[in-house]
Design an enzyme around this catalytic site. Structure first.
Site, short mmCIF file in Angstrom:
data_model
loop_
_atom_site.label_atom_id
_atom_site.label_comp_id
_atom_site.label_asym_id
_atom_site.label_seq_id
_atom_site.Cartn_x
_atom_site.Cartn_y
_atom_site.Cartn_z
CG HIS A 242 -0.33 0.23 2.54
ND1 HIS A 242 0.00 -0.80 3.39
CD2 HIS A 242 0.04 1.36 3.18
CE1 HIS A 242 0.52 -0.31 4.50
NE2 HIS A 242 0.56 1.00 4.39
CG ASP A 270 0.02 -4.21 2.61
OD1 ASP A 270 0.47 -3.52 1.68
OD2 ASP A 270 -0.25 -3.75 3.75
N GLY A 349 3.55 5.53 9.15
CA GLY A 349 4.94 5.74 8.77
C GLY A 349 5.81 4.53 9.02
CB SER A 351 3.36 1.37 6.24
OG SER A 351 2.12 1.52 6.88
CB SER A 366 0.27 -5.30 6.67
OG SER A 366 -0.93 -5.00 5.99
#
Length: 525
Positions: A242, A270, A349, A351, A366
């Site tokens: 993402h 993801d 952030g 991620s 994720s």
């Protein structure tokens, strides 16, 4: 449940491995120098300094000793002559024998320079004039006036400018003459005082890719690097799907160009991967935002209940346990399948950042719920699925030194010294030492791509120097010359520390700054 949408706020900059190189010089035939200067050069330098200068400057032992003595005299004499000449001072330098040369705009002052023990050179421009010209160029670059004069992006064609005291001019190094001319013209300085040189390469900083460091997508949102990987000869990293789609570009700290998304899957999965440019080097490490790096040995899957830790550019390093595998979670964008549920906290952030169990890579962050103040749940995409999807190879540490209870994994760094030199830093483990209650054998093993130029030493604490300063005495060392270092020594009870260092006194082209090394140690309790 919502995915972690990165934000530029509160970004943590990635760490730069800078190596500053300097071209080795070749010694010229010995020339006469003032008698008192040569006589001062009688102190034997440390072996590491002597060996490095002989190797890198092409000097004999006697030339090294003479040069260091002359340079010490030059350091003492230079400020005195500068103060005496005042606005007539035009710069100074040492020649290949280390003797001081002082430039002046006043021919009458040359006699005083020579009488003081330095060589004199009469020139047209004072150092103050040259410094002012260089300052005008700095101002032009800072205001973006070069781009305005020569077109957008022209500033990138003029990477270097400096005062050349030896030539009594200011030098502008540009990728093409037109860009250099435009830069000088935009600054409004005296063109006759500037020499334009064309160069074919651009100075760049080489940056390490490490799990947990921040990166930015198309100059905007922020995510975290998962694990460095390779695909054939291409280096890159895996991260969350993402965070970006194929074709989007990424940048590192300071906006430095980094790479491009090659593949991405979200929702359903993801995950994604980014191929980076040649300025970035994939390192088999995770950044725990402490004093050392966490090495990555492989990607063996950890069972449910195992401890797992996560690194991210917002909340840094947090740990918990694996609660369930083969989990499905629905975000606002859709459902993600076969992720792993943990009780590790995370925030926007983080991620894409790495999950690691021991030294084994587990996956990339994720999304989840909660935060690192109140606690929460975070899901990660298993890393092996990403590697298989894109035909990637995980960057891992290959070491012969893992069979010890204590592991240290770090990079060699340097700090700014005098005269613009970079001085290599020593790696000290642990920083405050460790206590050995009884006599026994200390063993250590170190390897890595740059360790042929490094030394591994054991130091013992003895108290104390002035004002209680601790004194550490070297009791055993390996020397340099081999990539694999092994050290075994029997010592009495006491406080000790392991030290990793290099033979170079300053950073030269062969100093392994930025290279990672692995150190395994065993010591008596």
């Amino acid at each position: 449940m919502i995915p972690y949408r990165p934000s530029a706020a509160g970004a943590v900059l990635a760490i730069i491995a800078l190596a500053l190189t300097a071209a080795p010089a070749t010694a010229a035939p010995a020339q006469a120098v003032p008698r008192e200067v040569v006589q001062a050069a009688t102190v034997e330098p440390p072996p590491e300094v002597l060996d490095a200068m002989r190797r890198d400057l092409g000097l004999t032992r006697e030339q090294v000793i003479t040069r260091l003595g002359n340079e010490e005299q030059a350091r003492r004499l230079q400020p005195k002559l500068r103060a005496k000449l005042k606005d007539r001072y035009a710069g100074s330098w040492v020649n290949q024998e280390g003797s001081l040369v002082v430039a002046t705009t006043d021919a009458a002052a040359a006699t005083a320079v020579t009488a003081a023990g330095a060589q004199a050179k009469v020139v047209a421009r004072s150092l103050a004039t040259l410094t002012s010209i260089k300052g005008a160029l700095d101002t032009t670059a800072g205001q973006g006036a070069l781009d305005a004069a020569a077109g957008k992006g022209a500033g990138r064609k003029v990477p270097v400018w400096f005062v050349d005291e030896r030539a009594n001019t200011v030098v502008v190094q540009a990728l093409d003459t037109a860009a250099g001319e435009a830069f000088v013209a935009a600054s409004g300085v005296d063109r006759a005082a500037v020499r334009i040189e064309t160069i074919t390469e651009r100075p760049v900083t080489f940056q390490n890719l490490r799990g947990g460091d921040a990166y930015y997508i198309s100059g905007g949102t922020r995510c975290s690097i998962g694990f460095p990987v390779t695909q054939g000869g291409t280096q890159g990293f895996v991260t969350a799907g993402h965070c970006g789609t194929p074709g989007l570009t990424t940048s590192g700290s300071g906006g430095q160009s980094q790479g491009t998304f090659q593949g991405s899957s979200f929702p359903g999965d993801d995950y994604s991967w980014v191929a980076v440019n040649s300025q970035w080097i994939a390192r088999p490490a995770v950044n725990p935002y402490g004093t050392e790096m966490v090495p990555v040995f492989g990607s063996a899957e950890a069972p449910v209940g195992s401890a797992v830790c996560r690194s991210g550019s917002t909340t840094h390093w947090h740990c918990g346990t694996i609660q369930e595998r083969n989990t499905s979670v629905t975000y606002s964008q859709g459902t993600i399948f076969q992720v792993v549920r943990t009780n590790v906290c995370a925030e926007p952030g983080d991620s894409g950042g790495p999950f690691i169990s021991g030294y084994q890579a587990q996956g990339v962050t994720s999304g989840g719920s909660g935060n690192c103040s109140a606690g929460g749940t975070t899901f990660f995409q298993p890393v092996n699925e990403i590697l298989n999807a894109y035909g990637l190879t995980l960057s891992t540490v290959s070491t012969q030194c893992a069979g010890h209870p204590n592991h240290h994994f770090n990079e060699l760094t340097a700090h700014q010294g005098s005269f613009g030199n970079l001085i290599p830093d020593a790696g000290i483990y642990p920083p405050n030492g460790f206590a050995s209650a009884g006599a026994g054998t200390h063993t250590a093993c170190m390897d890595g791509s740059g360790t042929a130029r490094m030394r591994l030493s054991l130091q013992k604490y003895t108290c104390c120097g002035p004002f209680g300063t601790p004194i550490w005495v070297e009791v055993a060392t390996t020397g340099t010359g081999t990539t694999l270092k092994s050290l075994t020594t029997s010592q009495p009870a006491g406080t000790y520390r392991w030290v990793v260092s290099v033979s170079d006194s300053i950073v030269v082209p062969t100093t392994p700054i930025g290279e990672y090394y692995f150190l395994g140690t065993t010591s008596p309790a």
